[in-house]
Design a protein around this motif. Structure first.
Motif, PDB file in Angstrom:
ATOM      1  N   LYS A 127      -2.815   8.224  -7.660  1.00  0.00           N
ATOM      2  CA  LYS A 127      -3.939   8.404  -6.716  1.00  0.00           C
ATOM      3  C   LYS A 127      -3.448  10.061  -6.503  1.00  0.00           C
ATOM      4  O   LYS A 127      -4.572  10.758  -6.256  1.00  0.00           O
ATOM      5  CB  LYS A 127      -3.571   8.035  -5.440  1.00  0.00           C
ATOM      6  CG  LYS A 127      -4.063   6.643  -5.352  1.00  0.00           C
ATOM      7  CD  LYS A 127      -3.765   6.056  -3.890  1.00  0.00           C
ATOM      8  CE  LYS A 127      -4.665   6.676  -2.779  1.00  0.00           C
ATOM      9  NZ  LYS A 127      -4.730   5.985  -1.602  1.00  0.00           N
ATOM     10  N   GLY A 128      -2.630  10.646  -6.602  1.00  0.00           N
ATOM     11  CA  GLY A 128      -1.985  12.049  -6.424  1.00  0.00           C
ATOM     12  C   GLY A 128      -0.782  11.910  -5.439  1.00  0.00           C
ATOM     13  O   GLY A 128      -0.506  11.039  -4.890  1.00  0.00           O
ATOM     14  N   PRO A 129      -0.424  13.270  -5.027  1.00  0.00           N
ATOM     15  CA  PRO A 129       0.844  13.476  -4.184  1.00  0.00           C
ATOM     16  C   PRO A 129       0.638  13.104  -2.859  1.00  0.00           C
ATOM     17  O   PRO A 129      -0.511  13.159  -2.105  1.00  0.00           O
ATOM     18  CB  PRO A 129       1.042  15.090  -4.350  1.00  0.00           C
ATOM     19  CG  PRO A 129      -0.340  15.772  -4.505  1.00  0.00           C
ATOM     20  CD  PRO A 129      -0.949  14.726  -5.379  1.00  0.00           C
ATOM     21  N   PRO A 130       1.481  12.051  -2.267  1.00  0.00           N
ATOM     22  CA  PRO A 130       1.552  11.753  -0.961  1.00  0.00           C
ATOM     23  C   PRO A 130       2.044  12.891  -0.192  1.00  0.00           C
ATOM     24  O   PRO A 130       2.226  13.815  -0.392  1.00  0.00           O
ATOM     25  CB  PRO A 130       2.321  10.647  -1.076  1.00  0.00           C
ATOM     26  CG  PRO A 130       3.730  11.103  -2.107  1.00  0.00           C
ATOM     27  CD  PRO A 130       2.790  11.603  -3.138  1.00  0.00           C
ATOM     28  N   VAL A 131       1.323  12.871   1.390  1.00  0.00           N
ATOM     29  CA  VAL A 131       1.737  13.646   2.358  1.00  0.00           C
ATOM     30  C   VAL A 131       3.154  13.618   2.632  1.00  0.00           C
ATOM     31  O   VAL A 131       4.059  14.526   2.860  1.00  0.00           O
ATOM     32  CB  VAL A 131       0.897  13.634   3.713  1.00  0.00           C
ATOM     33  CG1 VAL A 131       1.298  14.562   4.656  1.00  0.00           C
ATOM     34  CG2 VAL A 131      -0.613  13.945   3.041  1.00  0.00           C
ATOM     35  N   GLU A 182      -4.345  20.202  -4.036  1.00  0.00           N
ATOM     36  CA  GLU A 182      -3.801  18.939  -4.707  1.00  0.00           C
ATOM     37  C   GLU A 182      -4.527  17.773  -4.082  1.00  0.00           C
ATOM     38  O   GLU A 182      -4.765  16.819  -4.418  1.00  0.00           O
ATOM     39  CB  GLU A 182      -2.311  18.967  -4.745  1.00  0.00           C
ATOM     40  CG  GLU A 182      -1.540  20.070  -5.696  1.00  0.00           C
ATOM     41  CD  GLU A 182      -0.189  19.631  -5.456  1.00  0.00           C
ATOM     42  OE1 GLU A 182       0.406  18.563  -5.120  1.00  0.00           O
ATOM     43  OE2 GLU A 182       0.601  20.471  -6.046  1.00  0.00           O
ATOM     44  N   TYR A 183      -4.491  17.894  -2.745  1.00  0.00           N
ATOM     45  CA  TYR A 183      -5.165  16.690  -1.755  1.00  0.00           C
ATOM     46  C   TYR A 183      -6.926  16.714  -2.183  1.00  0.00           C
ATOM     47  O   TYR A 183      -7.203  15.488  -2.165  1.00  0.00           O
ATOM     48  CB  TYR A 183      -4.771  16.800  -0.367  1.00  0.00           C
ATOM     49  CG  TYR A 183      -3.307  16.778  -0.173  1.00  0.00           C
ATOM     50  CD1 TYR A 183      -2.683  15.935  -0.560  1.00  0.00           C
ATOM     51  CD2 TYR A 183      -2.856  17.884   0.756  1.00  0.00           C
ATOM     52  CE1 TYR A 183      -1.311  15.582  -0.183  1.00  0.00           C
ATOM     53  CE2 TYR A 183      -1.324  17.779   0.759  1.00  0.00           C
ATOM     54  CZ  TYR A 183      -0.706  16.710   0.554  1.00  0.00           C
ATOM     55  OH  TYR A 183       0.834  16.533   0.626  1.00  0.00           O
ATOM     56  N   GLU A 184      -7.532  17.736  -2.214  1.00  0.00           N
ATOM     57  CA  GLU A 184      -8.868  17.544  -2.383  1.00  0.00           C
ATOM     58  C   GLU A 184      -8.877  17.167  -3.840  1.00  0.00           C
ATOM     59  O   GLU A 184      -9.831  16.260  -4.253  1.00  0.00           O
ATOM     60  CB  GLU A 184      -9.426  19.029  -2.432  1.00  0.00           C
ATOM     61  CG  GLU A 184      -9.533  19.738  -0.997  1.00  0.00           C
ATOM     62  CD  GLU A 184     -10.195  20.926  -0.904  1.00  0.00           C
ATOM     63  OE1 GLU A 184     -10.092  21.851  -2.162  1.00  0.00           O
ATOM     64  OE2 GLU A 184     -10.630  21.416   0.119  1.00  0.00           O
ATOM     65  N   ALA A 185      -8.047  17.391  -4.931  1.00  0.00           N
ATOM     66  CA  ALA A 185      -8.315  16.733  -6.329  1.00  0.00           C
ATOM     67  C   ALA A 185      -7.880  15.513  -6.254  1.00  0.00           C
ATOM     68  O   ALA A 185      -8.679  14.564  -6.967  1.00  0.00           O
ATOM     69  CB  ALA A 185      -7.199  17.526  -7.275  1.00  0.00           C
ATOM     70  N   GLU A 224       6.545   8.314  -6.866  1.00  0.00           N
ATOM     71  CA  GLU A 224       6.164   8.582  -8.044  1.00  0.00           C
ATOM     72  C   GLU A 224       5.023   7.543  -8.423  1.00  0.00           C
ATOM     73  O   GLU A 224       4.112   7.932  -9.282  1.00  0.00           O
ATOM     74  CB  GLU A 224       7.553   8.025  -9.022  1.00  0.00           C
ATOM     75  CG  GLU A 224       7.292   7.962 -10.491  1.00  0.00           C
ATOM     76  CD  GLU A 224       8.383   7.782 -11.339  1.00  0.00           C
ATOM     77  OE1 GLU A 224       8.114   7.656 -12.472  1.00  0.00           O
ATOM     78  OE2 GLU A 224       9.479   7.210 -10.753  1.00  0.00           O
ATOM     79  N   GLU A 225       4.881   6.392  -8.059  1.00  0.00           N
ATOM     80  CA  GLU A 225       3.742   5.600  -8.159  1.00  0.00           C
ATOM     81  C   GLU A 225       2.485   6.012  -7.640  1.00  0.00           C
ATOM     82  O   GLU A 225       1.400   5.804  -8.176  1.00  0.00           O
ATOM     83  CB  GLU A 225       3.919   3.971  -7.838  1.00  0.00           C
ATOM     84  CG  GLU A 225       4.918   3.295  -8.602  1.00  0.00           C
ATOM     85  CD  GLU A 225       4.212   2.781  -9.791  1.00  0.00           C
ATOM     86  OE1 GLU A 225       3.717   1.725  -9.670  1.00  0.00           O
ATOM     87  OE2 GLU A 225       4.100   3.308 -10.993  1.00  0.00           O
ATOM     88  N   GLY A 273       0.883  -1.367  -0.179  1.00  0.00           N
ATOM     89  CA  GLY A 273      -0.127   0.069   0.003  1.00  0.00           C
ATOM     90  C   GLY A 273       0.902   1.313   0.119  1.00  0.00           C
ATOM     91  O   GLY A 273       2.009   1.168  -0.256  1.00  0.00           O
ATOM     92  N   CYS A 274       0.236   2.326  -0.053  1.00  0.00           N
ATOM     93  CA  CYS A 274       0.947   3.795   0.069  1.00  0.00           C
ATOM     94  C   CYS A 274       1.542   3.892   1.353  1.00  0.00           C
ATOM     95  O   CYS A 274       2.475   4.524   1.793  1.00  0.00           O
ATOM     96  CB  CYS A 274      -0.058   4.665  -0.375  1.00  0.00           C
ATOM     97  SG  CYS A 274      -0.756   4.657  -2.050  1.00  0.00           S
ATOM     98  N   TYR A 275       0.514   3.731   2.593  1.00  0.00           N
ATOM     99  CA  TYR A 275       0.957   3.940   3.917  1.00  0.00           C
ATOM    100  C   TYR A 275       1.079   5.453   3.988  1.00  0.00           C
ATOM    101  O   TYR A 275       2.311   5.552   4.799  1.00  0.00           O
ATOM    102  CB  TYR A 275       1.835   2.813   4.348  1.00  0.00           C
ATOM    103  CG  TYR A 275       1.548   1.438   4.285  1.00  0.00           C
ATOM    104  CD1 TYR A 275       0.507   0.939   5.295  1.00  0.00           C
ATOM    105  CD2 TYR A 275       1.768   0.413   3.353  1.00  0.00           C
ATOM    106  CE1 TYR A 275       0.169  -0.245   5.159  1.00  0.00           C
ATOM    107  CE2 TYR A 275       1.540  -0.770   3.275  1.00  0.00           C
ATOM    108  CZ  TYR A 275       0.248  -1.198   4.128  1.00  0.00           C
ATOM    109  OH  TYR A 275      -0.285  -2.483   4.005  1.00  0.00           O
ATOM    110  N   ASP A 276       0.431   6.414   3.678  1.00  0.00           N
ATOM    111  CA  ASP A 276       0.605   7.611   3.509  1.00  0.00           C
ATOM    112  C   ASP A 276      -0.223   8.159   4.961  1.00  0.00           C
ATOM    113  O   ASP A 276      -1.318   7.792   5.199  1.00  0.00           O
ATOM    114  CB  ASP A 276       0.420   8.414   2.668  1.00  0.00           C
ATOM    115  CG  ASP A 276       0.797   9.758   2.391  1.00  0.00           C
ATOM    116  OD1 ASP A 276       1.859  10.346   3.174  1.00  0.00           O
ATOM    117  OD2 ASP A 276       0.143  10.597   1.928  1.00  0.00           O
TER     118      ASP A 276
END
Length: 389
Positions: free
Chosen positions: A66-70, A355-358, A60-61, A29-32
């Protein structure tokens, strides 16, 4: 590949019960913005086997699908490594889980929560392993999600932990921000997260300090439990040959008193589970007093009290909350080498709000399309089945 402490000495994995081959489990997973929901998923996955390997995707993935991770990938690798049910971390794991990946790490099956994970073009990332019968599902933890946490940080309100006076603006925003496909809204409101003794038991080690162990006490909010906390606790853990680290967590009202604004982002129950999931912590004091008193030190037989480099805010009467351990000569200030704070994380979110909302709108649109396609397939199968008669 990063190995953790569950295995036997030298990094070798232990055999399964009664000498049988160990069952190896894969999660990815992303685990963000790792929270207790992630930890609970990994706890459940670990219980399905003997050795848990967790693959973490690159920045990058994640940005592509999904969009930018935090958090950065290095921060996310280390956060997952600190979860006590994880035996091994695989950095840069592929976003789509394949049989090739499971075979490469000799995993019997993979485990994921009962939510939908899709690629950028709307495909189920677990389709291949599901068809091969090497997929297991665990229950998703209700009442928390990365989407929800981001929403809390974007709003300056205390509603999320007070349980009272939830403003219409907050409710409207939360409802729209976390809206799920099919009109189902998973927003439960954090005040509705019900802590139970069973959940605490599942997360806690249940082990008391043993003779020869050094009891080390730390205290704070530990809000949005993050890599800064992990680096600090790792340093504290390394101070003794046989450490027993007790973390004291302050009440929400106490945290709000010395932090202000809308802190804490996570309520006391959530913060308790987040800290208990950390491999460097042995025990948690829920609702610890702000001042480290003689009674507390004597009760837990504390050998050492540690604090980071953050400012020590005086108690309400103006006294130093660490006055007693300093008087006993058992106070130690630790430099973790990491200046990340909860404030800085909130600033990251606010800076990249659009960006996070998008990102979340994009995710929801993909899920809607996926569910609609699945519904059409089911309708088509029913029609074909009717035609057979």
């Amino acid at each position: 590949m990063i190995r953790n402490g569950h295995g036997a000495a030298g990094g070798a994995q232990p055999p399964g019960p009664e000498g049988r081959r160990a069952v190896r489990v894969w999660c990815d997973g992303c685990y963000d913005m790792v929270h207790y929901g992630h930890s609970n998923q990994l706890r459940q996955a670990r219980a399905m086997g003997d050795y848990l390997i967790v693959g973490v995707h690159t920045d990058e993935e994640i940005s592509k699908h999904k969009g930018p991770p935090v958090f950065t990938q290095e921060e996310r690798y280390k956060m997952v490594q600190a979860i006590k049910w994880v035996d091994e971390v695989v950095p840069a794991a592929p976003y789509v889980t394949t049989l090739e990946t499971l075979d490469k790490y000799s995993c019997d099956f993979c485990v994921h929560g009962n939510d939908i994970t899709l690629t950028v073009d709307g495909r189920d990332t677990y389709e291949e392993v599901k068809q091969a019968g090497r997929y297991r599902e665990c229950r998703r933890t209700q009442g928390v999600s990365t989407t929800d946490l981001v929403g809390r940080m974007l709003l300056v309100t205390k509603a999320h932990h007070s349980g009272h006076e939830i403003s219409s603006e907050y409710r409207e925003y939360a409802d729209s921000f976390g809206k799920c496909p099919g009109g189902r809204n998973p927003w439960t409101g954090v005040s509705q997260f019900l802590q139970t003794s069973q959940k605490i038991i599942q997360f806690a080690s249940g082990k008391e300090p043993q003779p020869g162990e050094t009891v080390i006490y730390v205290a704070g909010a530990f809000d949005l439990f993050h890599i800064g906390h992990v680096d600090f606790l790792e340093k504290v853990y390394g101070l003794a040959e046989r450490p027993y680290v007790i973390a004291g967590l302050h009440f929400d009202q106490e945290v709000n008193h010395y932090k202000g604004k809308n802190y804490p982002i996570m309520n006391l129950h959530e913060r308790t589970l987040s800290v208990l999931a950390c491999r460097y912590v042995s025990e948690v004091v829920i609702g610890a007093p702000y001042a480290v008193t003689a009674e507390l030190l004597d009760h837990f037989k504390v050998d050492l009290v540690c604090h980071g480099k953050t400012e020590i805010v005086p108690d309400k009467d103006g006294s130093d909350p660490y006055q007693e351990p300093k008087r006993r000569g058992i106070f130690c200030q630790i430099d973790s080498g990491n200046d990340l704070t909860t404030d800085l994380i909130v600033q990251r979110i606010i800076k990249n709000r659009l960006e996070y909302e998008a990102r979340n709108q994009k995710k929801e649109a993909k899920e809607l399309a996926f569910l609609e396609a699945r519904r059409r397939q089911e309708v088509q199968r029913e029609r074909e089945s009717d035609c057979d008669f």
